[in-house]
Design a protein around this motif. Structure first.
Motif, PDB file in Angstrom:
ATOM      1  N   TYR A 180     -27.267 -24.540   1.307  1.00  0.00           N
ATOM      2  CA  TYR A 180     -26.404 -23.407   0.960  1.00  0.00           C
ATOM      3  C   TYR A 180     -26.537 -22.331   2.037  1.00  0.00           C
ATOM      4  CZ  TYR A 180     -30.862 -21.553  -0.860  1.00  0.00           C
ATOM      5  OH  TYR A 180     -32.173 -21.154  -0.991  1.00  0.00           O
ATOM      6  N   THR A 181     -25.544 -21.414   2.055  1.00  0.00           N
ATOM      7  CA  THR A 181     -25.544 -20.272   2.966  1.00  0.00           C
ATOM      8  C   THR A 181     -25.592 -18.997   2.142  1.00  0.00           C
ATOM      9  OG1 THR A 181     -24.286 -21.478   4.648  1.00  0.00           O
ATOM     10  CG2 THR A 181     -24.263 -19.074   4.780  1.00  0.00           C
ATOM     11  N   GLU A 182     -26.457 -18.087   2.535  1.00  0.00           N
ATOM     12  CA  GLU A 182     -26.671 -16.879   1.751  1.00  0.00           C
ATOM     13  C   GLU A 182     -25.757 -15.728   2.173  1.00  0.00           C
ATOM     14  OE1 GLU A 182     -30.533 -15.567   0.463  1.00  0.00           O
ATOM     15  OE2 GLU A 182     -31.452 -17.153   1.672  1.00  0.00           O
ATOM     16  N   PRO A 212     -23.568  -6.044  -0.056  1.00  0.00           N
ATOM     17  CA  PRO A 212     -23.165  -7.051   0.939  1.00  0.00           C
ATOM     18  C   PRO A 212     -22.639  -6.407   2.225  1.00  0.00           C
ATOM     19  CG  PRO A 212     -22.288  -7.576  -1.232  1.00  0.00           C
ATOM     20  CD  PRO A 212     -22.847  -6.199  -1.334  1.00  0.00           C
ATOM     21  N   VAL A 213     -22.951  -7.057   3.353  1.00  0.00           N
ATOM     22  CA  VAL A 213     -22.415  -6.656   4.659  1.00  0.00           C
ATOM     23  C   VAL A 213     -21.424  -7.732   5.060  1.00  0.00           C
ATOM     24  CG1 VAL A 213     -22.935  -6.021   7.034  1.00  0.00           C
ATOM     25  CG2 VAL A 213     -24.603  -5.546   5.215  1.00  0.00           C
ATOM     26  N   THR A 214     -20.145  -7.391   5.105  1.00  0.00           N
ATOM     27  CA  THR A 214     -19.079  -8.397   5.195  1.00  0.00           C
ATOM     28  C   THR A 214     -19.043  -9.151   6.519  1.00  0.00           C
ATOM     29  OG1 THR A 214     -17.548  -6.659   5.905  1.00  0.00           O
ATOM     30  CG2 THR A 214     -17.637  -7.162   3.542  1.00  0.00           C
ATOM     31  N   ASP A 215     -19.451  -8.510   7.627  1.00  0.00           N
ATOM     32  CA  ASP A 215     -19.300  -9.152   8.938  1.00  0.00           C
ATOM     33  C   ASP A 215     -20.640  -9.401   9.626  1.00  0.00           C
ATOM     34  OD1 ASP A 215     -19.788  -6.477   9.209  1.00  0.00           O
ATOM     35  OD2 ASP A 215     -18.283  -6.103  10.761  1.00  0.00           O
ATOM     36  N   ALA A 216     -21.704  -9.466   8.875  1.00  0.00           N
ATOM     37  CA  ALA A 216     -23.025  -9.753   9.456  1.00  0.00           C
ATOM     38  C   ALA A 216     -23.237 -11.254   9.549  1.00  0.00           C
ATOM     39  CB  ALA A 216     -24.119  -9.123   8.596  1.00  0.00           C
ATOM     40  N   PRO A 217     -24.086 -11.712  10.472  1.00  0.00           N
ATOM     41  CA  PRO A 217     -24.423 -13.147  10.495  1.00  0.00           C
ATOM     42  C   PRO A 217     -25.104 -13.545   9.194  1.00  0.00           C
ATOM     43  CG  PRO A 217     -25.881 -11.897  11.932  1.00  0.00           C
ATOM     44  CD  PRO A 217     -24.803 -10.959  11.506  1.00  0.00           C
ATOM     45  N   GLN A 218     -25.002 -14.838   8.850  1.00  0.00           N
ATOM     46  CA  GLN A 218     -25.564 -15.337   7.604  1.00  0.00           C
ATOM     47  C   GLN A 218     -26.672 -16.344   7.884  1.00  0.00           C
ATOM     48  OE1 GLN A 218     -21.739 -16.677   5.900  1.00  0.00           O
ATOM     49  NE2 GLN A 218     -22.013 -15.134   4.314  1.00  0.00           N
ATOM     50  N   SER A 219     -27.507 -16.547   6.886  1.00  0.00           N
ATOM     51  CA  SER A 219     -28.621 -17.489   7.002  1.00  0.00           C
ATOM     52  C   SER A 219     -28.375 -18.676   6.082  1.00  0.00           C
ATOM     53  CB  SER A 219     -29.935 -16.802   6.623  1.00  0.00           C
ATOM     54  OG  SER A 219     -31.012 -17.720   6.645  1.00  0.00           O
ATOM     55  N   SER A 220     -28.548 -19.874   6.623  1.00  0.00           N
ATOM     56  CA  SER A 220     -28.376 -21.102   5.846  1.00  0.00           C
ATOM     57  C   SER A 220     -29.724 -21.765   5.616  1.00  0.00           C
ATOM     58  CB  SER A 220     -27.451 -22.080   6.575  1.00  0.00           C
ATOM     59  OG  SER A 220     -26.150 -21.537   6.696  1.00  0.00           O
ATOM     60  N   VAL A 221     -29.886 -22.320   4.419  1.00  0.00           N
ATOM     61  CA  VAL A 221     -31.123 -22.999   4.034  1.00  0.00           C
ATOM     62  C   VAL A 221     -30.863 -24.502   4.018  1.00  0.00           C
ATOM     63  CG1 VAL A 221     -32.792 -23.338   2.161  1.00  0.00           C
ATOM     64  CG2 VAL A 221     -31.977 -21.030   2.713  1.00  0.00           C
ATOM     65  N   ALA A 222     -31.842 -25.271   4.500  1.00  0.00           N
ATOM     66  CA  ALA A 222     -31.699 -26.727   4.575  1.00  0.00           C
ATOM     67  C   ALA A 222     -33.001 -27.403   4.187  1.00  0.00           C
ATOM     68  CB  ALA A 222     -31.291 -27.155   5.982  1.00  0.00           C
ATOM     69  N   LEU A 223     -32.891 -28.644   3.739  1.00  0.00           N
ATOM     70  CA  LEU A 223     -34.051 -29.520   3.596  1.00  0.00           C
ATOM     71  C   LEU A 223     -34.243 -30.208   4.936  1.00  0.00           C
ATOM     72  CD1 LEU A 223     -36.233 -31.061   1.992  1.00  0.00           C
ATOM     73  CD2 LEU A 223     -34.460 -32.727   1.397  1.00  0.00           C
TER      74      LEU A 223
END
Length: 254
Positions: free
Chosen positions: A75-77, A163-174
């Motif tokens: 997922y992406t936060e 929320p910050v609409t245009d900030a980079p996002q962090s994705s979580v992975a296995l």
């Protein structure tokens, strides 16, 4: 129980903000004989931990070195800005990076976001950790932009986030070392992908049930009755046995 009888445990790393509770519960239901050991690790140290064999797999933040690791994005936060409750940002539903231009925005050394251009004004010194940055926000020193799960992890009653609409996002992975894709890793992959316990790709799938024996195909022809068994038909033919209608009584002669 002796050491040789102890089942090998599976070591699962996870970075701050990730809540592996659901997957751990399913693991215990499907693999009750395989202990699961949780290994908390800082986001910036997760790859080294997996590379050095300190864990078998981990919930990490992307990116990872795809020449060495396999990864399944989960997922992406949402990215949020953490502010004091009396800050102007607290009065709106969301902001852009430009809205933070006049504020000091803290940039901790363990930041998990990949910025091209940091918003706001830089602080005199970078905090060592996100936890330290949260304390500075509470002290009114500046603001902090982080993935939403980290804002929740470091929740304080005197702080809020938007929320910050245009900030980079962090994705979580296995993620796990590609060359160490064991049967237990495959079990975990099946769990996080939502495969059922009877999935043919799951290593812990339930054994198949024996098939029912089919009756031999007679090709539509009627089988002959076994010797000595009655077919229910009269020897004289017809669809039933001999008729047993009653005779009328003889008339008396006058």
């Amino acid at each position: 129980m002796t050491g040789s009888d102890t089942p090998p445990s599976f070591r699962l790393a996870y970075v701050p903000g990730v809540m592996p509770t659901k997957w751990v519960r399913i693991w215990h239901e499907r693999l009750p004989d395989v202990p699961l050991t949780l290994v908390p690790v800082a986001s910036g140290e997760a790859s080294d931990l997996l590379r050095d064999g300190g864990a078998d797999a981990g919930f990490v933040r992307l990116p990872v070195d795809r020449t060495f690791f396999s990864a399944i994005p989960l997922y992406t936060e949402t990215t949020v800005v953490v502010v004091p409750k009396d800050h102007l940002v607290a009065a709106v539903d969301e902001v852009s990076a430009e809205d933070l231009a006049d504020d000091i925005v803290l940039h901790p050394l363990d930041d998990t976001l990949e910025w091209q251009h940091l918003p706001g004004r830089p602080a005199y010194e970078r905090p060592a950790t996100t936890a330290d940055a949260i304390e500075l926000v509470a002290a009114g020193v500046g603001l902090l932009v982080v993935p939403q799960s980290l804002a929740r992890l470091h929740h304080r009653r005197d702080l809020t986030y938007r929320p910050v609409t245009d900030a980079p996002q962090s994705s979580v992975a296995l993620s796990w070392p590609e060359e160490a894709t064991t049967d237990r890793v495959e079990d975990l992959i099946g769990i996080v992908r939502g495969r059922t316990v009877n999935s043919t790709r799951g290593r812990a799938a339930a054994p198949a049930q024996p098939k029912q024996r089919k009756r031999p195909d007679t090709g539509g022809a009627r089988q002959k009755p076994a010797a000595g068994r009655s077919t229910g038909k009269s020897p004289r033919g017809g669809s039933g046995g001999p008729k047993s209608g009653k005779r009328g009584k003889p008339r008396r002669r006058s």
